[in-house]
Design a protein around this motif. Structure first.
Motif, PDB file in Angstrom:
ATOM      1  N   GLY A   1      86.517  42.609  11.303  1.00 46.35           N
ATOM      2  CA  GLY A   1      85.451  43.333  11.980  1.00 46.35           C
ATOM      3  C   GLY A   1      84.472  42.410  12.678  1.00 46.35           C
ATOM      4  N   ARG A   2      83.603  43.017  13.482  1.00 47.59           N
ATOM      5  CA  ARG A   2      82.555  42.270  14.183  1.00 47.59           C
ATOM      6  C   ARG A   2      81.302  42.283  13.310  1.00 47.59           C
ATOM      7  N   ILE A   3      80.932  41.096  12.826  1.00 50.27           N
ATOM      8  CA  ILE A   3      79.937  40.968  11.761  1.00 50.27           C
ATOM      9  C   ILE A   3      78.641  40.354  12.293  1.00 50.27           C
ATOM     10  N   GLY A   4      77.534  41.077  12.094  1.00 52.46           N
ATOM     11  CA  GLY A   4      76.212  40.538  12.362  1.00 52.46           C
ATOM     12  C   GLY A   4      75.577  40.070  11.066  1.00 52.46           C
ATOM     13  N   VAL A   5      74.663  39.116  11.166  1.00 50.71           N
ATOM     14  CA  VAL A   5      74.041  38.524   9.978  1.00 50.71           C
ATOM     15  C   VAL A   5      72.526  38.485  10.156  1.00 50.71           C
ATOM     16  N   MET A   6      71.816  38.831   9.091  1.00 55.59           N
ATOM     17  CA  MET A   6      70.367  38.641   9.032  1.00 55.59           C
ATOM     18  C   MET A   6      70.034  37.945   7.711  1.00 55.59           C
ATOM     19  N   ILE A   7      68.856  37.342   7.657  1.00 58.10           N
ATOM     20  CA  ILE A   7      68.403  36.689   6.436  1.00 58.10           C
ATOM     21  C   ILE A   7      67.016  37.220   6.085  1.00 58.10           C
ATOM     22  N   CYS A   8      66.911  37.871   4.954  1.00 56.86           N
ATOM     23  CA  CYS A   8      65.658  38.281   4.317  1.00 56.86           C
ATOM     24  C   CYS A   8      64.655  38.933   5.271  1.00 56.86           C
ATOM     25  N   TYR A   9      63.610  38.230   5.658  1.00 57.23           N
ATOM     26  CA  TYR A   9      62.499  38.780   6.448  1.00 57.23           C
ATOM     27  C   TYR A   9      62.967  39.384   7.772  1.00 57.23           C
ATOM     28  N   ASP A  10      64.123  38.914   8.284  1.00 56.34           N
ATOM     29  CA  ASP A  10      64.692  39.497   9.503  1.00 56.34           C
ATOM     30  C   ASP A  10      64.879  41.004   9.373  1.00 56.34           C
ATOM     31  N   LEU A  11      65.197  41.455   8.165  1.00 59.75           N
ATOM     32  CA  LEU A  11      65.450  42.877   7.926  1.00 59.75           C
ATOM     33  C   LEU A  11      64.255  43.745   8.295  1.00 59.75           C
ATOM     34  N   GLU A  12      63.054  43.184   8.230  1.00 60.52           N
ATOM     35  CA  GLU A  12      61.837  43.961   8.426  1.00 60.52           C
ATOM     36  C   GLU A  12      61.449  44.126   9.894  1.00 60.52           C
ATOM     37  N   PHE A  13      62.261  43.549  10.784  1.00 62.98           N
ATOM     38  CA  PHE A  13      62.028  43.667  12.216  1.00 62.98           C
ATOM     39  C   PHE A  13      63.173  44.474  12.821  1.00 62.98           C
ATOM     40  N   PRO A  14      62.918  45.710  13.251  1.00 66.10           N
ATOM     41  CA  PRO A  14      64.004  46.557  13.748  1.00 66.10           C
ATOM     42  C   PRO A  14      64.710  45.983  14.967  1.00 66.10           C
ATOM     43  N   GLU A  15      64.016  45.114  15.702  1.00 64.50           N
ATOM     44  CA  GLU A  15      64.624  44.530  16.893  1.00 64.50           C
ATOM     45  C   GLU A  15      65.864  43.695  16.560  1.00 64.50           C
ATOM     46  N   VAL A  16      65.871  43.055  15.404  1.00 66.00           N
ATOM     47  CA  VAL A  16      66.985  42.168  15.064  1.00 66.00           C
ATOM     48  C   VAL A  16      68.274  42.958  14.897  1.00 66.00           C
ATOM     49  N   SER A  17      68.226  43.989  14.068  1.00 62.60           N
ATOM     50  CA  SER A  17      69.438  44.780  13.862  1.00 62.60           C
ATOM     51  C   SER A  17      69.842  45.510  15.139  1.00 62.60           C
ATOM     52  N   ARG A  18      68.868  45.920  15.948  1.00 60.83           N
ATOM     53  CA  ARG A  18      69.196  46.573  17.220  1.00 60.83           C
ATOM     54  C   ARG A  18      69.913  45.607  18.153  1.00 60.83           C
ATOM     55  N   LEU A  19      69.426  44.372  18.233  1.00 62.73           N
ATOM     56  CA  LEU A  19      70.098  43.361  19.047  1.00 62.73           C
ATOM     57  C   LEU A  19      71.531  43.149  18.593  1.00 62.73           C
ATOM     58  N   LEU A  20      71.726  43.057  17.299  1.00 68.32           N
ATOM     59  CA  LEU A  20      73.076  42.853  16.770  1.00 68.32           C
ATOM     60  C   LEU A  20      73.970  44.042  17.101  1.00 68.32           C
ATOM     61  N   ARG A  21      73.420  45.237  16.969  1.00 70.37           N
ATOM     62  CA  ARG A  21      74.203  46.443  17.288  1.00 70.37           C
ATOM     63  C   ARG A  21      74.569  46.477  18.768  1.00 70.37           C
ATOM     64  N   LEU A  22      73.611  46.175  19.640  1.00 68.54           N
ATOM     65  CA  LEU A  22      73.884  46.179  21.072  1.00 68.54           C
ATOM     66  C   LEU A  22      74.889  45.095  21.464  1.00 68.54           C
ATOM     67  N   ASN A  23      74.948  44.053  20.674  1.00 67.04           N
ATOM     68  CA  ASN A  23      75.899  42.970  20.949  1.00 67.04           C
ATOM     69  C   ASN A  23      77.248  43.212  20.286  1.00 67.04           C
ATOM     70  N   GLY A  24      77.435  44.421  19.731  1.00 71.80           N
ATOM     71  CA  GLY A  24      78.763  44.793  19.256  1.00 71.80           C
ATOM     72  C   GLY A  24      78.999  44.714  17.765  1.00 71.80           C
ATOM     73  N   ALA A  25      77.962  44.465  16.976  1.00 71.40           N
ATOM     74  CA  ALA A  25      78.163  44.395  15.524  1.00 71.40           C
ATOM     75  C   ALA A  25      78.635  45.743  14.988  1.00 71.40           C
ATOM     76  N   GLU A  26      79.616  45.690  14.079  1.00 68.44           N
ATOM     77  CA  GLU A  26      80.113  46.884  13.398  1.00 68.44           C
ATOM     78  C   GLU A  26      79.556  46.999  11.989  1.00 68.44           C
ATOM     79  N   ILE A  27      79.015  45.909  11.482  1.00 74.40           N
ATOM     80  CA  ILE A  27      78.401  45.861  10.160  1.00 74.40           C
ATOM     81  C   ILE A  27      77.414  44.703  10.159  1.00 74.40           C
ATOM     82  N   ILE A  28      76.340  44.831   9.388  1.00 75.91           N
ATOM     83  CA  ILE A  28      75.371  43.744   9.248  1.00 75.91           C
ATOM     84  C   ILE A  28      75.285  43.343   7.783  1.00 75.91           C
ATOM     85  N   LEU A  29      75.395  42.050   7.541  1.00 69.79           N
ATOM     86  CA  LEU A  29      75.291  41.485   6.195  1.00 69.79           C
ATOM     87  C   LEU A  29      73.980  40.718   6.087  1.00 69.79           C
TER      88      LEU A  29
END
Length: 262
Positions: free
Chosen positions: A135-163
């Motif tokens: 799968g196409r895997i996006g990654v965040m670390i701790c405090y990144d989770l609290e910024f919605p922009e990070v997961s949105r960027l990963l999703r727009l770049n094709g992530a199918e799951i975020i770890l």
């Protein structure tokens, strides 16, 4: 895919002891038929490395990651491993995605530094999505989770799951659960987080590692003890076609966000 989280208490400053425990968790995850194992933030060294950073940090070609890559190849497992990375004269809180062929899919460097992390670490400036055979895997670390922009960027770049690797401490237990469900639901993709447990100085880490599906439903949530847990996660599960947040995001917003990748 079946994903395992290995929630444990890293020994501060003892890379060898932590590496041994991580190797044991990889074997246990294999016994549970997992395809991928997520470890806590800074699992190799413990979190509060502070003034010992120059002694404990490793490059992406360091011996610890080589050892873990060999284990991943032997066990046919993927692993997401967080460690203090030395790159030239800079230090980062990083996560390496290791493949089941004993290679490195890539490195993510934490982009949002929490509190005193800014004293010792430099922040990363990219949000890669790793294209793997599972799968196409996006990654965040701790405090990144609290910024919605990070997961949105990963999703727009094709992530199918975020770890997410994290070292999250009391009193932020409620924050973690809410953000996990929110990031999953607003991006319509599953998230898996592995937190640590134990105590370093006045920091008390609460665990509660969890997996959430693309509709924000909690698949499991651990308590505050060491242990491993797996979940079967679909990357193409049901999404409400009437919502479709990614497709319906205003083009101007989407365009400005995706400029980050150009």
């Amino acid at each position: 895919m079946k994903i395992a989280v290995a929630q444990f208490n890293p020994v501060l400053g003892d890379t060898k002891a932590n590496l041994r425990k991580m190797m044991d968790y990889l074997k246990e995850a294999k016994g549970k038929e997992a395809h991928l194992v997520v470890f806590p933030e800074m699992a190799l060294t413990g979190y509060s490395v502070g003034e010992k950073l120059s002694l404990l940090a490793e490059t992406k070609d360091g011996e610890s990651l080589k050892t873990l890559m060999a284990a991943c190849k032997e066990l046919h497992l993927y692993a997401l491993v967080s460690f203090p990375e030395k790159a030239g004269s800079d230090y980062y809180i990083s996560s390496a995605l290791l493949t089941d062929e004993g290679a490195m899919a890539g490195i993510y460097r934490k982009t949002h530094l929490f509190h005193n992390e800014k004293i010792h670490f430099k922040r990363g400036n990219s949000w890669p999505v790793f294209n793997t055979k599972i799968g196409r895997i996006g990654v965040m670390i701790c405090y990144d989770l609290e910024f919605p922009e990070v997961s949105r960027l990963l999703r727009l770049n094709g992530a199918e799951i975020i770890l997410v690797n994290t070292a999250n401490m009391i009193p932020y237990e409620n924050h973690q659960a809410i953000y996990m469900q929110s990031r999953a639901l607003e991006n319509e993709l599953p998230l898996v987080i592995c937190n640590r447990v134990g105590q370093e100085d006045d920091l008390l880490f609460f665990g509660r590692s969890m997996a959430v599906d693309q509709e924000g439903n909690t698949l499991f949530q651990l308590g505050e003890e060491e242990g491993i847990q797996t979940a079967d996660i679909s990357l193409d599960g049901h999404r409400d076609p009437k919502l479709d947040y990614t497709e319906n995001l205003h083009p101007a917003i989407k365009g400005n966000l995706t400029k980050v990748f150009s």
